[in-house]
Write a protein that holds these residues in place. Structure first.
Motif, PDB file in Angstrom:
ATOM      1  N   LEU A 179       0.926  -1.171  -0.063  1.00 39.11           N
ATOM      2  CA  LEU A 179      -0.004   0.042  -0.182  1.00 39.11           C
ATOM      3  C   LEU A 179       0.793   1.020  -0.230  1.00 39.11           C
ATOM      4  O   LEU A 179       1.942   1.237   0.814  1.00 39.11           O
ATOM      5  CB  LEU A 179      -0.977   0.118   1.301  1.00 39.11           C
ATOM      6  CG  LEU A 179      -1.742  -1.117   1.232  1.00 39.11           C
ATOM      7  CD1 LEU A 179      -2.771  -1.140   2.328  1.00 39.11           C
ATOM      8  CD2 LEU A 179      -2.746  -1.414   0.147  1.00 39.11           C
ATOM      9  N   TYR A 180       0.329   2.239  -0.753  1.00 41.55           N
ATOM     10  CA  TYR A 180       1.116   3.232  -0.879  1.00 41.55           C
ATOM     11  C   TYR A 180       0.233   4.700  -0.306  1.00 41.55           C
ATOM     12  O   TYR A 180      -1.145   4.594  -0.245  1.00 41.55           O
ATOM     13  CB  TYR A 180       1.335   3.580  -2.417  1.00 41.55           C
ATOM     14  CG  TYR A 180       2.096   2.715  -3.008  1.00 41.55           C
ATOM     15  CD1 TYR A 180       3.538   2.884  -3.303  1.00 41.55           C
ATOM     16  CD2 TYR A 180       1.668   1.478  -3.404  1.00 41.55           C
ATOM     17  CE1 TYR A 180       4.327   2.012  -3.853  1.00 41.55           C
ATOM     18  CE2 TYR A 180       2.426   0.488  -3.856  1.00 41.55           C
ATOM     19  CZ  TYR A 180       3.919   0.723  -4.278  1.00 41.55           C
ATOM     20  OH  TYR A 180       4.468  -0.195  -4.528  1.00 41.55           O
ATOM     21  N   GLY A 181       0.944   5.913  -0.013  1.00 36.55           N
ATOM     22  CA  GLY A 181       0.359   7.052   0.384  1.00 36.55           C
ATOM     23  C   GLY A 181       0.558   7.994  -0.571  1.00 36.55           C
ATOM     24  O   GLY A 181       1.614   8.305  -1.333  1.00 36.55           O
ATOM     25  N   CYS A 182      -0.267   9.025  -0.689  1.00 40.55           N
ATOM     26  CA  CYS A 182      -0.337  10.321  -1.657  1.00 40.55           C
ATOM     27  C   CYS A 182       0.844  11.108  -0.964  1.00 40.55           C
ATOM     28  O   CYS A 182       0.371  11.803   0.091  1.00 40.55           O
ATOM     29  CB  CYS A 182      -1.624  10.847  -1.767  1.00 40.55           C
ATOM     30  SG  CYS A 182      -1.467  12.224  -2.970  1.00 40.55           S
ATOM     31  N   ILE A 183       1.866  11.444  -1.562  1.00 40.89           N
ATOM     32  CA  ILE A 183       2.865  12.565  -1.267  1.00 40.89           C
ATOM     33  C   ILE A 183       2.372  13.791  -1.115  1.00 40.89           C
ATOM     34  O   ILE A 183       2.725  14.466  -0.092  1.00 40.89           O
ATOM     35  CB  ILE A 183       4.068  12.563  -1.952  1.00 40.89           C
ATOM     36  CG1 ILE A 183       4.783  11.021  -2.110  1.00 40.89           C
ATOM     37  CG2 ILE A 183       5.288  13.650  -1.397  1.00 40.89           C
ATOM     38  CD1 ILE A 183       5.867  10.944  -2.977  1.00 40.89           C
ATOM     39  N   LYS A 184       1.390  14.276  -1.924  1.00 35.27           N
ATOM     40  CA  LYS A 184       0.833  15.385  -1.790  1.00 35.27           C
ATOM     41  C   LYS A 184      -0.171  15.785  -0.892  1.00 35.27           C
ATOM     42  O   LYS A 184      -0.221  16.863  -0.259  1.00 35.27           O
ATOM     43  CB  LYS A 184       0.230  15.726  -3.302  1.00 35.27           C
ATOM     44  CG  LYS A 184      -0.306  17.324  -3.374  1.00 35.27           C
ATOM     45  CD  LYS A 184      -1.245  17.234  -4.631  1.00 35.27           C
ATOM     46  CE  LYS A 184      -1.703  18.599  -4.957  1.00 35.27           C
ATOM     47  NZ  LYS A 184      -2.585  18.734  -6.149  1.00 35.27           N
ATOM     48  N   CYS A 185      -1.034  14.641  -0.527  1.00 30.79           N
ATOM     49  CA  CYS A 185      -2.125  14.990   0.424  1.00 30.79           C
ATOM     50  C   CYS A 185      -1.959  14.341   1.879  1.00 30.79           C
ATOM     51  O   CYS A 185      -2.475  14.609   2.787  1.00 30.79           O
ATOM     52  CB  CYS A 185      -3.355  14.326  -0.210  1.00 30.79           C
ATOM     53  SG  CYS A 185      -3.925  14.847  -1.793  1.00 30.79           S
ATOM     54  N   SER A 186      -0.804  13.822   2.012  1.00 32.51           N
ATOM     55  CA  SER A 186      -0.418  13.213   3.386  1.00 32.51           C
ATOM     56  C   SER A 186       0.199  14.329   4.196  1.00 32.51           C
ATOM     57  O   SER A 186       0.794  15.093   3.830  1.00 32.51           O
ATOM     58  CB  SER A 186       0.462  12.035   3.320  1.00 32.51           C
ATOM     59  OG  SER A 186      -0.223  10.936   2.706  1.00 32.51           O
ATOM     60  N   ASN A 187      -0.266  14.153   5.679  1.00 32.95           N
ATOM     61  CA  ASN A 187       0.501  15.041   6.460  1.00 32.95           C
ATOM     62  C   ASN A 187       1.211  14.036   7.561  1.00 32.95           C
ATOM     63  O   ASN A 187       0.542  13.893   8.610  1.00 32.95           O
ATOM     64  CB  ASN A 187      -0.624  15.967   7.426  1.00 32.95           C
ATOM     65  CG  ASN A 187      -0.016  16.792   8.217  1.00 32.95           C
ATOM     66  OD1 ASN A 187       1.236  17.194   8.220  1.00 32.95           O
ATOM     67  ND2 ASN A 187      -1.022  17.505   9.187  1.00 32.95           N
ATOM     68  N   ILE A 188       2.371  13.600   7.208  1.00 31.89           N
ATOM     69  CA  ILE A 188       3.052  12.628   8.052  1.00 31.89           C
ATOM     70  C   ILE A 188       3.096  12.760   9.368  1.00 31.89           C
ATOM     71  O   ILE A 188       3.538  13.927   9.810  1.00 31.89           O
ATOM     72  CB  ILE A 188       4.489  12.358   7.466  1.00 31.89           C
ATOM     73  CG1 ILE A 188       4.108  11.810   5.933  1.00 31.89           C
ATOM     74  CG2 ILE A 188       5.010  11.049   8.208  1.00 31.89           C
ATOM     75  CD1 ILE A 188       3.277  10.520   5.756  1.00 31.89           C
ATOM     76  N   LYS A 189       3.029  11.920  10.409  1.00 30.82           N
ATOM     77  CA  LYS A 189       2.904  12.077  11.928  1.00 30.82           C
ATOM     78  C   LYS A 189       4.275  11.236  12.319  1.00 30.82           C
ATOM     79  O   LYS A 189       4.589  10.303  11.405  1.00 30.82           O
ATOM     80  CB  LYS A 189       1.507  12.070  12.364  1.00 30.82           C
ATOM     81  CG  LYS A 189       0.626  13.002  12.110  1.00 30.82           C
ATOM     82  CD  LYS A 189      -0.685  12.554  12.960  1.00 30.82           C
ATOM     83  CE  LYS A 189      -1.778  13.361  12.249  1.00 30.82           C
ATOM     84  NZ  LYS A 189      -3.232  13.115  13.088  1.00 30.82           N
ATOM     85  N   SER A 190       4.579  11.317  13.649  1.00 32.88           N
ATOM     86  CA  SER A 190       5.775  10.421  13.952  1.00 32.88           C
ATOM     87  C   SER A 190       5.063   9.030  14.134  1.00 32.88           C
ATOM     88  O   SER A 190       4.110   8.606  14.262  1.00 32.88           O
ATOM     89  CB  SER A 190       6.048  10.982  15.444  1.00 32.88           C
ATOM     90  OG  SER A 190       6.937  10.170  15.995  1.00 32.88           O
ATOM     91  N   SER A 191       6.207   8.066  13.824  1.00 33.38           N
ATOM     92  CA  SER A 191       5.705   6.629  13.955  1.00 33.38           C
ATOM     93  C   SER A 191       5.392   6.359  15.457  1.00 33.38           C
ATOM     94  O   SER A 191       4.449   5.480  15.721  1.00 33.38           O
ATOM     95  CB  SER A 191       6.997   5.775  13.766  1.00 33.38           C
ATOM     96  OG  SER A 191       8.043   5.964  14.504  1.00 33.38           O
ATOM     97  N   GLU A 192       5.653   7.129  16.458  1.00 29.69           N
ATOM     98  CA  GLU A 192       5.080   6.951  17.949  1.00 29.69           C
ATOM     99  C   GLU A 192       3.493   7.122  17.851  1.00 29.69           C
ATOM    100  O   GLU A 192       2.997   6.382  18.922  1.00 29.69           O
ATOM    101  CB  GLU A 192       5.700   8.050  18.760  1.00 29.69           C
ATOM    102  CG  GLU A 192       7.148   7.975  18.828  1.00 29.69           C
ATOM    103  CD  GLU A 192       7.823   8.983  19.777  1.00 29.69           C
ATOM    104  OE1 GLU A 192       7.051   9.824  20.365  1.00 29.69           O
ATOM    105  OE2 GLU A 192       9.141   9.192  20.036  1.00 29.69           O
ATOM    106  N   GLU A 193       3.085   7.323  16.953  1.00 32.57           N
ATOM    107  CA  GLU A 193       1.446   7.533  17.096  1.00 32.57           C
ATOM    108  C   GLU A 193       0.888   5.965  17.041  1.00 32.57           C
ATOM    109  O   GLU A 193      -0.300   6.015  17.391  1.00 32.57           O
ATOM    110  CB  GLU A 193       1.007   8.366  15.719  1.00 32.57           C
ATOM    111  CG  GLU A 193       1.427   9.715  15.884  1.00 32.57           C
ATOM    112  CD  GLU A 193       0.801  10.496  17.168  1.00 32.57           C
ATOM    113  OE1 GLU A 193      -0.509  10.091  17.536  1.00 32.57           O
ATOM    114  OE2 GLU A 193       1.350  11.469  17.598  1.00 32.57           O
TER     115      GLU A 193
END
Length: 318
Positions: A179-193
């Motif tokens: 599975l992939y994520g949209c680079i433009k629309c994602s708002n990446i959070k810390s893996s700690e989430e």
């Protein structure tokens, strides 16, 4: 006035498709559809004269429902290149209480290592089939092997004592689903989430994407069908309803040779290269017309919807 004999014969022949919602609609000749303004919906009965693209890897796309972008789904060669430079010596690997890390020496000539972080649930490690692991430095082949044994894999990079997700590659792997994520629309959070999911049952891809701020891309088959009946021909796209049509998950097909063979057999039955088009099977399809483009460049396009293959009837032509 009675209809022509060939039209009567066509109506009496079985179709290799099923219309689950619109069987009561009357059949509209293709020549009539092209004379109508858009948007409208029709039922047609036609043969598949031609299909584009010819190759499977070209037909699988990644779609973002938020920005409506459409990207090519990476094939095995592309995935190899994505991961080939992601090596680590394990010396900068961060530690945290919510996962347990282990270093795997691959035994390759380059003495490369892979670091695996086992995410805990209820403060304890899970069995492999229930585990989520974060992997640093894994190649495509190594991740493929791990995906056989572990429920969920998230490829990560370590930076400044933190584990980061990189959307330039698959962000999550579950079996044959990469599975992939949209680079433009994602708002990446810390893996700690991910800790917030430690009490959940199972590892749901949608929930993981949500807590990590990833806008999931959807796998689609995108094909252009040239349909033909006795009145003319029409080009219609198959994309948003493609999984329903083939009853094959496009998210798994690039990693599953059995599904690839099944799709090949379907296309060979619908559009057999060794036969005349008069011998091709008939398909009942729902078609919707819509306007595409803007201003002087606007044109009418057509899309197949609410149509699925009848495997029982299709087998007669295989």
């Amino acid at each position: 006035m009675s209809p022509p004999f060939d039209a009567l014969e066509r109506c009496q022949q079985l179709s290799v498709t099923v219309l689950p919602a619109h069987q009561q609609w009357q059949v509209t000749p293709l020549a009539c559809i092209t004379k109508n303004k858009a948007p409208q919906k029709f039922r047609v009965r036609a043969r598949l004269k031609h299909v584009q693209p010819h190759h499977l890897y070209q037909s699988v796309k990644l779609h973002c429902s938020k920005c409506n972008s459409l990207l090519d789904a990476p094939d095995e060669e592309s995935l190899n290149k994505m991961f080939e430079d992601r090596f680590t010596d394990g010396s900068n690997t961060p530690n945290a209480f919510w996962y347990q890390s282990a270093v795997w020496n691959t035994g390759n000539l380059d003495n490369r290592t892979v670091v695996i972080h086992f995410v805990k649930k209820y403060d304890i490690l899970q069995s492999p089939e229930d585990s989520l692991i974060m992997v640093e430095g894994g190649s495509f082949k190594e991740l493929s092997k791990l995906s056989i044994h572990f429920n969920t894999i998230i490829p990560v990079k370590s930076k400044e004592q933190r584990l980061e997700i990189d959307l330039s590659a698959p962000f999550l792997i579950q079996g044959n689903k990469w599975l992939y994520g949209c680079i433009k629309c994602s708002n990446i959070k810390s893996s700690e989430e991910l800790q917030s999911l430690s009490l959940e049952v199972g590892w749901d891809a949608v929930e993981i994407a949500k807590v990590l701020g990833v806008e999931l891309l959807t796998h689609l088959f995108v094909m252009n069908f040239t349909l033909e009946d006795e009145t003319g021909s029409l080009n219609a796209y198959l994309w948003r309803h493609s999984e329903q049509f083939f009853q094959i998950p496009p998210s798994e097909i690039l990693m599953n040779s059995d599904l690839q063979e099944r799709l090949h057999m379907i296309m060979s039955a619908l559009c057999p290269s060794t036969k005349q088009i008069s011998e091709y099977p008939w398909m009942d399809c729902c078609i919707r017309s819509y306007n595409s483009g803007h201003g002087s460049k606007e044109q009418i396009c057509y899309e197949i919807f609410d149509t699925l293959l009848s495997e029982r009837d299709l087998n007669r032509f295989s």
